[in-house]
Design an enzyme around this catalytic site. Structure first.
Site, PDB file in Angstrom:
ATOM      1  N   GLY A 101       0.836  -1.250   0.013  1.00  0.00           N
ATOM      2  CA  GLY A 101      -0.065   0.070  -0.132  1.00  0.00           C
ATOM      3  C   GLY A 101       1.024   1.175  -0.005  1.00  0.00           C
ATOM      4  O   GLY A 101       0.189   2.237   0.444  1.00  0.00           O
ATOM      5  N   SER A 141       1.810   3.328  -2.178  1.00  0.00           N
ATOM      6  CA  SER A 141       1.644   4.300  -3.450  1.00  0.00           C
ATOM      7  C   SER A 141       0.756   5.406  -2.785  1.00  0.00           C
ATOM      8  O   SER A 141       0.690   6.476  -3.754  1.00  0.00           O
ATOM      9  CB  SER A 141       1.058   3.640  -4.624  1.00  0.00           C
ATOM     10  OG  SER A 141      -0.266   2.966  -4.401  1.00  0.00           O
ATOM     11  N   ASN A 175      -1.183  -8.112  -6.092  1.00  0.00           N
ATOM     12  CA  ASN A 175      -2.453  -8.387  -5.183  1.00  0.00           C
ATOM     13  C   ASN A 175      -1.870  -9.014  -4.036  1.00  0.00           C
ATOM     14  O   ASN A 175      -1.651 -10.088  -4.213  1.00  0.00           O
ATOM     15  CB  ASN A 175      -3.152  -9.263  -6.066  1.00  0.00           C
ATOM     16  CG  ASN A 175      -4.421  -9.351  -5.265  1.00  0.00           C
ATOM     17  OD1 ASN A 175      -4.926  -9.014  -4.390  1.00  0.00           O
ATOM     18  ND2 ASN A 175      -5.383 -10.298  -6.071  1.00  0.00           N
ATOM     19  N   VAL A 176      -1.916  -8.369  -2.964  1.00  0.00           N
ATOM     20  CA  VAL A 176      -1.543  -8.967  -1.769  1.00  0.00           C
ATOM     21  C   VAL A 176      -2.303 -10.257  -1.376  1.00  0.00           C
ATOM     22  O   VAL A 176      -1.808 -11.212  -0.485  1.00  0.00           O
ATOM     23  CB  VAL A 176      -1.358  -7.906  -0.411  1.00  0.00           C
ATOM     24  CG1 VAL A 176      -0.274  -6.835  -1.020  1.00  0.00           C
ATOM     25  CG2 VAL A 176      -2.478  -7.318  -0.168  1.00  0.00           C
ATOM     26  N   SER A 194      -6.333  -0.866  13.198  1.00  0.00           N
ATOM     27  CA  SER A 194      -7.353   0.380  13.095  1.00  0.00           C
ATOM     28  C   SER A 194      -7.964   0.438  14.302  1.00  0.00           C
ATOM     29  O   SER A 194      -8.220  -0.527  15.097  1.00  0.00           O
ATOM     30  CB  SER A 194      -8.209   0.251  11.815  1.00  0.00           C
ATOM     31  OG  SER A 194      -9.258   1.257  12.167  1.00  0.00           O
ATOM     32  N   TYR A 201     -14.515  -4.476   7.687  1.00  0.00           N
ATOM     33  CA  TYR A 201     -13.122  -3.909   7.954  1.00  0.00           C
ATOM     34  C   TYR A 201     -12.854  -3.921   9.356  1.00  0.00           C
ATOM     35  O   TYR A 201     -11.628  -4.294   9.603  1.00  0.00           O
ATOM     36  CB  TYR A 201     -13.508  -2.185   7.668  1.00  0.00           C
ATOM     37  CG  TYR A 201     -12.092  -1.634   7.596  1.00  0.00           C
ATOM     38  CD1 TYR A 201     -11.411  -1.612   6.771  1.00  0.00           C
ATOM     39  CD2 TYR A 201     -12.050  -0.556   8.949  1.00  0.00           C
ATOM     40  CE1 TYR A 201      -9.827  -0.765   6.789  1.00  0.00           C
ATOM     41  CE2 TYR A 201     -10.650   0.093   8.834  1.00  0.00           C
ATOM     42  CZ  TYR A 201      -9.774   0.203   7.774  1.00  0.00           C
ATOM     43  OH  TYR A 201      -8.550   0.835   7.833  1.00  0.00           O
ATOM     44  N   ALA A 254     -13.764  -6.391  11.432  1.00  0.00           N
ATOM     45  CA  ALA A 254     -13.223  -7.561  11.748  1.00  0.00           C
ATOM     46  C   ALA A 254     -11.883  -7.719  11.087  1.00  0.00           C
ATOM     47  O   ALA A 254     -10.812  -8.682  11.738  1.00  0.00           O
ATOM     48  CB  ALA A 254     -14.272  -8.685  10.932  1.00  0.00           C
ATOM     49  N   LYS A 282      -9.387  -5.985  10.688  1.00  0.00           N
ATOM     50  CA  LYS A 282      -8.421  -5.082  11.550  1.00  0.00           C
ATOM     51  C   LYS A 282      -8.372  -5.783  12.959  1.00  0.00           C
ATOM     52  O   LYS A 282      -6.948  -5.784  13.696  1.00  0.00           O
ATOM     53  CB  LYS A 282      -8.762  -4.058  11.728  1.00  0.00           C
ATOM     54  CG  LYS A 282      -8.655  -2.976  10.241  1.00  0.00           C
ATOM     55  CD  LYS A 282      -7.115  -3.226   9.435  1.00  0.00           C
ATOM     56  CE  LYS A 282      -6.992  -2.319   8.415  1.00  0.00           C
ATOM     57  NZ  LYS A 282      -5.684  -2.446   7.967  1.00  0.00           N
ATOM     58  N   ILE A 323      -7.595   9.244   9.883  1.00  0.00           N
ATOM     59  CA  ILE A 323      -6.349   9.626   9.539  1.00  0.00           C
ATOM     60  C   ILE A 323      -6.869  10.512   8.181  1.00  0.00           C
ATOM     61  O   ILE A 323      -7.450   9.678   7.491  1.00  0.00           O
ATOM     62  CB  ILE A 323      -5.338   8.789   9.199  1.00  0.00           C
ATOM     63  CG1 ILE A 323      -4.884   8.239  10.704  1.00  0.00           C
ATOM     64  CG2 ILE A 323      -4.040   9.340   8.824  1.00  0.00           C
ATOM     65  CD1 ILE A 323      -4.545   8.877  11.600  1.00  0.00           C
TER      66      ILE A 323
END
Length: 241
Positions: free
Chosen positions: A11, A13, A62-63, A141, A154, A156, A158, A187
């Site tokens: 991530g 970029s 693609n991670v 997060s 999201y 779950a 994190k 952020i």
């Protein structure tokens, strides 16, 4: 300082990942920027990093794809010789309330945010084990610590990153490898643009959104904190205390 070390940043970029890449470059680290689709943005971050006199290169990956991550890590190792620092910052959101959320939206977020973090740790940790040293920093997060309405997928993912971080820290500490997490709050990034009207913003004790550079400062601390592992460092203006 991080002179002579190589940091692989997913991530990288945009947003927090890009800020960490620039910060680590300013500390002397060579930077491998992993990006999903925006090659121009990744190359711009590399150019900014090179401005600090370090080596930087971009790799599309693609991670969430186990084999693609394996090949990308091998390419970074070939180009840089080693990977001393891994930062898992790649993440996506597909927000929605539970009764309306599709299976695809849930799976996509878990695959990128949680499985992607595992995939990178799985393939980079072998290099660190051979070197008997290494630093892993995962981006969690505050949503994973306290939940957030409309973000069950999201949150779950994190929360899973937090559990993964602590397990990896316990497993790899005897080998000299540290693993920590950062839990950012609100952020200012492209990802939080849709959160501008979130009522939780009024609950931030420090009264403002954070900046990506402030998260990068926390990452810089963890990169050099040799007696810290298994920690989840909140950078959230106090919202989750």
């Amino acid at each position: 300082m991080l002179s002579g070390k190589t940091a692989l940043i997913t991530g990288g970029s945009r947003g927090i990942g890009a800020a960490i890449a620039r910060k680590f470059a300013s500390m002397g680290a060579n930077i491998a920027v992993i990006y999903a689709g925006n090659q121009e943005a990744a190359q711009n971050v590399c150019a900014q990093c090179e401005g600090f006199g370090v080596k930087a290169a971009a790799y599309q990956c693609n991670v969430a794809d186990f084999e693609e991550v394996k090949a990308t890590v091998a390419a970074v190792r070939k180009d840089f010789g080693s990977i001393e620092i891994l930062v898992n910052s790649a993440g996506i959101t597909k927000d929605g309330l539970v009764p309306m959320m599709s299976e695809a939206a849930f799976d996509a977020v878990l695959s990128t945010n949680l499985k992607g973090t595992f995939n990178m740790i799985r393939h980079v940790s072998g290099l660190m084990l051979r070197a008997k040293a290494g630093c892993i920093i995962n981006l969690a997060s505050v949503s994973g610590l306290m939940g957030n309405a409309g973000q069950c997928n999201y949150a779950a993912s994190k929360a899973g990153v937090v559990g993964l971080t602590k397990s990896v820290a316990k497993e790899l500490a005897p080998k000299g490898i540290r693993c920590n997490a950062i839990a950012p709050g609100f952020i200012r990034t492209d990802m939080t643009a849709s959160q501008a009207d979130n009522p939780m913003l009024a609950m931030i004790p420090l009264g403002r959104m954070g900046e990506a550079e402030e998260v990068a400062e926390a990452a810089a601390y963890l990169a050099e904190a040799n007696y810290v592992t298994g920690e989840v460092l909140r950078v959230d203006g106090g919202i989750a205390m």
